[in-house]
Design an enzyme around this catalytic site. Structure first.
Site, mmCIF file in Angstrom:
data_model
loop_
_atom_site.group_PDB
_atom_site.id
_atom_site.type_symbol
_atom_site.label_atom_id
_atom_site.label_comp_id
_atom_site.label_asym_id
_atom_site.label_seq_id
_atom_site.Cartn_x
_atom_site.Cartn_y
_atom_site.Cartn_z
ATOM 1 N NE ARG A 52 28.596 30.884 36.614
ATOM 2 C CZ ARG A 52 27.262 31.027 36.713
ATOM 3 N NH1 ARG A 52 26.723 32.199 36.976
ATOM 4 N NH2 ARG A 52 26.470 29.990 36.532
ATOM 5 C CE1 TYR A 106 46.021 50.553 35.028
ATOM 6 C CE2 TYR A 106 43.851 49.610 34.628
ATOM 7 C CZ TYR A 106 45.227 49.496 34.642
ATOM 8 O OH TYR A 106 45.809 48.317 34.263
ATOM 9 C CG ASP A 178 40.242 52.893 40.547
ATOM 10 O OD1 ASP A 178 40.749 52.535 41.625
ATOM 11 O OD2 ASP A 178 40.646 52.497 39.438
ATOM 12 C CE LYS A 203 47.613 47.584 40.379
ATOM 13 N NZ LYS A 203 47.899 46.514 39.473
HETATM 14 N N1 PLP Z 1 42.579 50.844 38.754
HETATM 15 C C1 PLP Z 1 43.829 51.283 38.952
HETATM 16 C C2 PLP Z 1 44.038 52.647 39.511
HETATM 17 C C3 PLP Z 1 44.918 50.476 38.612
HETATM 18 O O1 PLP Z 1 46.174 50.938 38.807
HETATM 19 C C4 PLP Z 1 44.686 49.194 38.048
HETATM 20 C C5 PLP Z 1 45.806 48.320 37.672
HETATM 21 O O2 PLP Z 1 46.940 48.740 37.596
HETATM 22 C C6 PLP Z 1 43.357 48.776 37.867
HETATM 23 C C7 PLP Z 1 42.328 49.612 38.238
HETATM 24 C C8 PLP Z 1 43.060 47.424 37.276
HETATM 25 O O3 PLP Z 1 43.350 46.459 38.207
HETATM 26 P P1 PLP Z 1 43.686 44.908 37.867
HETATM 27 O O4 PLP Z 1 45.051 44.881 37.249
HETATM 28 O O5 PLP Z 1 43.586 44.255 39.205
HETATM 29 O O6 PLP Z 1 42.626 44.443 36.919
#
Ligand code: PLP
Length: 387
Positions: A52, A106, A178, A203
């Site tokens: 962890r 997001y 992000d 992704k």
């Molecule tokens: N940031 C973006 C731009 C995303 O498209 C997503 C998920 O679709 C996330 C963050 C969150 O990622 P996770 O689903 O791996 O928690």
């Protein structure tokens, strides 16, 4: 261990962070699945190798590889993209602090702020990432950080990211980005001056739609701060998933370049059809951010969105007729996916709010895979004939 700041991202993806020879001479870094490693008598908390605490050998290996890919001093893997962003914000903000954030985040990040910030004692102001002149008005004495995204969902807008870096520096704020939609192949925010960069590694970084993970990269000092919070909050990535992620990352550049090329070809093909009312792809000269995105990014990404002149009926007919892409809401994998943001990523917004930000009911988002472009376009063309 191979290390070169000069090598291209293709080379780094394969070689950076790899031990030569690896343990037992292994070419591939093994999965150390153990939860704990032996310590010397007298060694304390900071020397502990515990799963962890993100300090076991497979975790250290992955962190080194990530840092190299990001061009950052240090990096960290998390159990999801959401674990990355929530842990970063918990590391930077205390009760009473304020955040400036882009207004097209997001959905999960947006909902985290709108549903949870108040209970945590945080305040925030959403700003237009394209309008630097509006940011000073959002700055408060207790503002600590500025959060944006590289390419926004689903209209593929690219904000004034260099201005975000300089504004944050001038104001003493931590700039956070992000980079999920771009991936380090198309943009390396740490190199461009962002203090902290995170990804949903679910992704592009993993790229095979078969795990959930997140990443955080930046200066050793800031990543260490996030690591302390992560160790307590517990959003650690399991080494088995970390192994798959590192394996996926080795082909990141090849995959993303193919996805960029597919998206570009598809955007041009769609834009040439009189059945298509709008195509959102920053690689097209008509996109409102084309000029500065071309200067900022080394590729425009594998994501695009579009709508038909025939509205929702045309969208439904098109989705029904598509054979190659799967209708599914994620992105960044080797297989093409299509989705309607109004009923998936943006379903939580009111129809009026969606309309305001351009997420109309008929909008289709396309995540390009690595299929041959001619096959993708042939399938889209036959579906277009049914519209
Ligand atoms: N940031 C973006 C731009 C995303 O498209 C997503 C998920 O679709 C996330 C963050 C969150 O990622 P996770 O689903 O791996 O928690």
């Amino acid at each position: 261990m191979y290390s070169s700041d000069d090598s291209r991202i293709e080379t780094q993806a394969v070689h950076a962070g790899e031990q030569r020879p690896g343990p037992e001479g292994s070419l591939v870094y093994p999965i150390y699945q153990g939860t704990v490693f032996a310590t010397q008598p007298g060694e304390g908390y900071h020397d502990i190798q515990y799963i962890r605490l993100n300090s076991t050998p497979s975790q250290n290996y992955l962190h080194g590889k990530l840092a190299a890919l990001e061009g950052a001093e240090a990096a960290l893997a998390t159990s999801s993209g959401m674990a990355a962003v929530t842990t970063i914000l918990h590391s930077l903000l205390r009760a009473g602090d304020h955040l400036i954030a882009g207004d097209t985040l997001y959905g999960g990040t947006h909902n985290f702020l709108t549903d949870h910030a108040e209970a945590l004692g945080w305040t925030y102001t959403f700003v237009d990432p394209h309008d630097p002149s509006s940011w000073a008005a959002a700055r408060r004495p207790n503002t600590r950080a500025f959060l944006v995204e590289t390419i926004t969902n689903p209209l593929m807008r690219v904000g004034r990211l260099r201005d975000v870096v300089s504004f944050a520096r001038a104001e003493g704020l931590v700039s956070v980005i992000d980079n999920t939609f771009a991936s380090p192949v198309n943009f390396r925010p740490a190199v461009a001056g962002f203090d902290l960069v995170f990804n949903s590694a679910t992704k592009y970084l993993n790229g095979h739609s078969d795990l959930v993970a997140g990443t955080v990269a930046g200066s050793a000092e800031l990543v260490d701060k996030v690591r302390h919070k992560l160790n307590i909050y517990g959003g650690t990535l399991d080494p088995h998933a970390g192994f798959l992620l590192a394996r996926g990352m080795k082909t990141l550049a090849l995959r993303v370049r193919a996805q960029n090329a597919n998206a570009h070809s598809l955007a041009e093909f769609l834009a040439a059809s009189d059945k298509v009312a709008a195509v959102n792809y920053a690689g097209l000269p008509g996109h409102p951010d084309h000029a500065h995105a071309a200067e900022l990014l080394s590729g425009f990404g594998g994501m695009l969105s579009f709508r038909f002149a025939g509205g929702l009926g045309a969208t439904e007919a098109f989705l029904e007729a598509l054979r190659l892409p799967t209708v599914a809401p994620s992105l960044g994998g080797i297989e093409s996916l299509v989705t309607r943001p109004a009923i998936t990523s943006h379903a939580g917004m009111s129809p009026a709010d969606r309309e305001k930000v351009g997420v109309t009911d008929d909008l289709i988002r396309f995540s390009c895979g690595i299929e041959h472009p001619d096959d993708l376009i042939a399938d889209v063309a036959q579906a277009l004939d049914k519209v």
